[in-house]
Write a protein that holds these residues in place. Structure first.
Motif, PDB file in Angstrom:
ATOM      1  N   TRP A  92      -7.103  11.326 -49.484  1.00 51.20           N
ATOM      2  CA  TRP A  92      -5.722  11.816 -49.453  1.00 51.20           C
ATOM      3  C   TRP A  92      -5.532  12.692 -48.218  1.00 51.20           C
ATOM      4  O   TRP A  92      -6.219  13.713 -48.065  1.00 51.20           O
ATOM      5  N   ALA A  93      -4.620  12.329 -47.350  1.00 49.42           N
ATOM      6  CA  ALA A  93      -4.329  13.122 -46.143  1.00 49.42           C
ATOM      7  C   ALA A  93      -3.346  14.226 -46.514  1.00 49.42           C
ATOM      8  O   ALA A  93      -2.133  14.102 -46.326  1.00 49.42           O
ATOM      9  N   THR A  94      -3.875  15.320 -47.019  1.00 42.90           N
ATOM     10  CA  THR A  94      -3.045  16.371 -47.615  1.00 42.90           C
ATOM     11  C   THR A  94      -2.983  17.650 -46.788  1.00 42.90           C
ATOM     12  O   THR A  94      -2.502  18.675 -47.272  1.00 42.90           O
ATOM     13  N   ALA A  95      -3.463  17.600 -45.538  1.00 45.17           N
ATOM     14  CA  ALA A  95      -3.417  18.803 -44.697  1.00 45.17           C
ATOM     15  C   ALA A  95      -2.889  18.485 -43.302  1.00 45.17           C
ATOM     16  O   ALA A  95      -3.274  19.115 -42.328  1.00 45.17           O
ATOM     17  N   GLN A  96      -1.986  17.517 -43.219  1.00 46.13           N
ATOM     18  CA  GLN A  96      -1.380  17.219 -41.922  1.00 46.13           C
ATOM     19  C   GLN A  96      -0.552  18.400 -41.433  1.00 46.13           C
ATOM     20  O   GLN A  96      -0.411  18.625 -40.241  1.00 46.13           O
ATOM     21  N   ASN A  97       0.013  19.132 -42.376  1.00 36.76           N
ATOM     22  CA  ASN A  97       0.687  20.397 -42.069  1.00 36.76           C
ATOM     23  C   ASN A  97      -0.131  21.537 -42.657  1.00 36.76           C
ATOM     24  O   ASN A  97      -0.780  21.377 -43.694  1.00 36.76           O
ATOM     25  N   ALA A  98      -0.108  22.693 -42.000  1.00 37.87           N
ATOM     26  CA  ALA A  98      -0.841  23.856 -42.491  1.00 37.87           C
ATOM     27  C   ALA A  98      -0.315  24.268 -43.862  1.00 37.87           C
ATOM     28  O   ALA A  98       0.859  24.053 -44.177  1.00 37.87           O
ATOM     29  N   PRO A  99      -1.172  24.865 -44.696  1.00 37.71           N
ATOM     30  CA  PRO A  99      -0.729  25.271 -46.036  1.00 37.71           C
ATOM     31  C   PRO A  99       0.518  26.151 -46.012  1.00 37.71           C
ATOM     32  O   PRO A  99       1.409  25.986 -46.846  1.00 37.71           O
ATOM     33  N   ALA A 100       0.589  27.089 -45.064  1.00 43.75           N
ATOM     34  CA  ALA A 100       1.756  27.971 -44.993  1.00 43.75           C
ATOM     35  C   ALA A 100       3.023  27.175 -44.729  1.00 43.75           C
ATOM     36  O   ALA A 100       4.092  27.469 -45.293  1.00 43.75           O
ATOM     37  N   ALA A 101       2.916  26.151 -43.888  1.00 44.31           N
ATOM     38  CA  ALA A 101       4.078  25.309 -43.599  1.00 44.31           C
ATOM     39  C   ALA A 101       4.466  24.485 -44.819  1.00 44.31           C
ATOM     40  O   ALA A 101       5.658  24.254 -45.069  1.00 44.31           O
ATOM     41  N   GLN A 102       3.484  24.057 -45.592  1.00 42.90           N
ATOM     42  CA  GLN A 102       3.775  23.291 -46.807  1.00 42.90           C
ATOM     43  C   GLN A 102       4.529  24.133 -47.836  1.00 42.90           C
ATOM     44  O   GLN A 102       5.342  23.613 -48.603  1.00 42.90           O
TER      45      GLN A 102
END
Length: 337
Positions: A31-41
């Motif tokens: 699962w590609a689940t960190a394409q955006n930083a956690p803070a951005a998510q």
């Protein structure tokens, strides 16, 4: 049925989302689940105080699981919901949600985050109950039993994986928000040994299964960690917990904690992880940064485990007297990426 995380929803469901018109996409085990930083998510969906929680799940992990294992209008349960990530992301995807949280501080914050979702016009049911997840039948309304399509959760693990630091290059590094609640509170599973953690989590899974519809799924995220240089293979232990709770392991995937870019994986590691790896390498241990979370997927069989087995499980957890070296579970086959 499996839904693609990037596709629109299937026809015949009461939803404002248009029906999928393209071919079905095969599910994947990475699962590609960190394409955006956690803070951005999390930006715009969570109260600023949410950053203080020591172990927040990536919203993208919840989104992938919800879109894969549920349909709009389904009920999603998180028995250890923390700041409410599972609940908030489920609401934004058109699902109902219910959660339980042991620490009142985080339970109240989860309710606040649900309130922020409601301010966007979402009016689906969502509730947070405060209490010990090992006693779910005493906390969640009985009318929800057998109603949930999906349970998402993650047990507490590994101090070196969580928290925040402050450093100015002069004073010693100051750690904060790196522990759950009061350290002496043994009712909190984050503050007990591995055996009690696993027996407690087995009870949680057994209780959650009562609220899961037959054929429904439980998604658990976890990471291995090292205790005194010895590997603690928590994900494999959790498969055994599920088996003891009467659940069937069906998949074992990975959720990436780094960004995929031009053929390489860009790590999003914490200070604690980098500091730990550097010190272990200096001591001669060839360790590497953790780049993913294991995702264990269990399914509730159509014919549930007998009530007698669950009663025995609650009376005498099988993990309590098992030494660490013998706590080995069985792993389901990995699905091809």
């Amino acid at each position: 049925m499996t839904l693609d995380a990037n596709a629109t929803n299937t026809p015949g469901i009461d939803s404002a989302t248009p029906a999928q018109t393209g071919p079905a996409v095969l599910p994947v085990s990475v699962w590609a689940t960190a394409q955006n930083a956690p803070a951005a998510q999390r930006r715009g969906r969570y109260h600023p105080d949410s950053t203080a929680h020591p172990a927040k799940m990536f919203p993208a992990i919840v989104q992938h699981a919800v879109q894969t294992y549920t349909r709009p209008g389904d009920l999603v349960l998180d028995p250890m919901c923390g700041i409410g990530t599972t609940l908030v992301e489920s609401l934004h995807l058109g699902r109902r949600a219910v959660g339980v949280e042991y620490e009142s501080r985080w339970a109240e914050l989860a309710r606040t985050n649900i309130g922020l979702a409601r301010e966007t016009g979402i009016d689906l049911d969502a509730n947070v109950y405060t209490g010990d997840a090992r006693k779910l039948p005493d906390l969640i309304p009985a009318e929800l039993r057998g109603q949930a399509s999906l349970v998402i959760t993650s047990p507490p693990y590994g101090d070196s994986l969580h928290g925040h630091v402050a450093a100015n290059g002069k004073a010693p590094v100051q750690k904060s928000n790196h522990r759950y609640g009061a350290v002496l509170d043994r009712g909190n599973l984050a503050n007990v040994g591995l055996g009690r953690l696993l027996s407690g989590f087995t009870k949680i899974l057994a209780g959650a299964a009562e609220y899961l519809a037959p054929g429904g799924h439980i998604v658990i995220t976890a990471r291995p960690w090292r205790q005194h240089a010895e590997l603690v293979n928590l994900p494999t232990h959790l498969v055994t917990c599920g088996d003891l709770a009467g659940l069937v392991p069906v998949e074992r995937c990975v959720a990436l904690l780094g960004r995929l870019a031009d053929g390489e994986l860009v790590a999003r590691s914490s200070f604690f992880q980098r500091d730990f790896v550097i010190k272990q390498r200096a001591a001669g241990l060839p360790m590497h940064l953790i780049a993913h979370e294991d995702v264990v997927i269990l399914r509730k069989p159509e014919k549930s485990v007998s009530s007698g087995k669950l009663k025995n499980l609650q009376n005498e957890p099988k993990w309590s007297s098992v030494p660490w070296s013998n706590q080995v579970g069985t792993e389901p086959e990995r699905r091809a990426a």
